[in-house]
Design a protein around this motif. Structure first.
Motif, PDB file in Angstrom:
ATOM      1  N   SER A  12      -2.462  10.149  -8.990  1.00  0.00           N
ATOM      2  CA  SER A  12      -2.046   9.348  -8.043  1.00  0.00           C
ATOM      3  C   SER A  12      -2.868   9.152  -7.470  1.00  0.00           C
ATOM      4  N   LYS A  13      -4.225   8.280  -8.260  1.00  0.00           N
ATOM      5  CA  LYS A  13      -5.319   7.472  -7.514  1.00  0.00           C
ATOM      6  C   LYS A  13      -4.713   6.134  -6.707  1.00  0.00           C
ATOM      7  N   ARG A  14      -3.366   5.485  -8.182  1.00  0.00           N
ATOM      8  CA  ARG A  14      -2.759   4.473  -8.844  1.00  0.00           C
ATOM      9  C   ARG A  14      -2.155   4.249  -7.944  1.00  0.00           C
ATOM     10  N   TYR A  15      -1.475   5.300  -6.965  1.00  0.00           N
ATOM     11  CA  TYR A  15      -0.995   4.711  -5.049  1.00  0.00           C
ATOM     12  C   TYR A  15      -1.559   4.161  -4.067  1.00  0.00           C
ATOM     13  N   ALA A  16      -2.704   4.013  -4.581  1.00  0.00           N
ATOM     14  CA  ALA A  16      -4.036   4.080  -3.501  1.00  0.00           C
ATOM     15  C   ALA A  16      -3.920   2.897  -3.318  1.00  0.00           C
ATOM     16  N   ASP A  17      -4.203   1.733  -2.099  1.00  0.00           N
ATOM     17  CA  ASP A  17      -4.759   0.093  -1.630  1.00  0.00           C
ATOM     18  C   ASP A  17      -6.308  -0.153  -2.168  1.00  0.00           C
ATOM     19  N   ILE A  18      -7.035   1.253  -1.881  1.00  0.00           N
ATOM     20  CA  ILE A  18      -8.573   1.183  -1.838  1.00  0.00           C
ATOM     21  C   ILE A  18      -8.713   2.572  -3.222  1.00  0.00           C
ATOM     22  N   ILE A  19      -9.509   1.583  -3.753  1.00  0.00           N
ATOM     23  CA  ILE A  19     -10.718   3.111  -4.676  1.00  0.00           C
ATOM     24  C   ILE A  19     -11.769   3.282  -3.993  1.00  0.00           C
TER      25      ILE A  19
END
Length: 211
Positions: free
Chosen positions: A175-182
């Protein structure tokens, strides 16, 4: 009332989400920000004997009443007050009392699975994923569950092996592929936190309600 800025903070269990959330809260002040924890929306298991409750998979999206959280956020966006559930993590039941919540300029949502629900994702203006090594996350979860939730070491490790790790790999990590910032290395990454602050301030500045 102006439409609130909605920020989502996700990441694996023990990743350091709380540090990031606290940083954002300090930026805006608690009087301007409402924090909604996905954990508050665990489904009530009063109808199941305690011995069966502890065997449930609490790291699967179906364990959470996300549809209620979405309705609450939509109501807050429209200017209505809502009643947030309170959850008893020791007994795995929803408590009788709830927490009243009023609309604010910023709504912050946090939880390990908030980026796995498309309808919830669609409500967010800023999406942040806190990324931390597995061994660090496990140690933090051990400490939290023993000190705050009355669990045993064996109980925490058993749950981690059966549910937490496989659900992290199946749902949370992708689901981290949807993040604007990691944010790598958790909430101690000051450079990343400054980027978060800049992004949020930019979103606030260019909101149609502020022009």
């Amino acid at each position: 009332m102006a439409s609130p800025l909605i920020i989502g903070v996700a990441g694996g269990s023990g990743s350091g989400k709380t540090t990031v959330v606290n940083y954002i809260c300090e930026q805006f002040g608690t009087e301007n920000l409402l924090r909604l924890e996905h954990d508050s929306y665990y489904r009530d298991l009063k109808h199941i004997p305690f011995e069966e409750r502890v065997k449930q998979n609490f790291d699967h999206p179906s364990s959470l009443e996300t549809e209620l959280m979405i309705r609450h956020i939509q109501a807050l966006m429209e200017g209505y007050e809502v009643e947030i559930p309170k959850y008893d993590f020791s007994n795995h039941i929803r408590m009788d009392e709830s927490i009243p919540a009023v609309p604010t300029d910023v709504i912050l949502i946090d939880g390990i699975l908030i980026f796995t629900e498309q309808d919830l994702l669609d409500l967010m203006d800023v999406k942040i994923f806190v990324d931390t090594d597995d061994d660090v996350r496990l140690l933090r979860r051990l400490r939290r569950d023993i000190e705050e939730r009355g669990r045993t070491v064996n109980g925490v490790l058993d749950q981690y092996e059966k549910f937490v790790r496989p659900m992290h790999l199946e749902f949370v990590e992708p689901s981290k592929r949807y993040a604007d910032i990691i944010i790598p290395r958790g909430g101690q990454n000051t450079v990343a936190l400054e980027m978060v602050s800049a992004l949020i301030n930019n979103k606030m500045s260019f909101s149609p309600d502020n022009q």
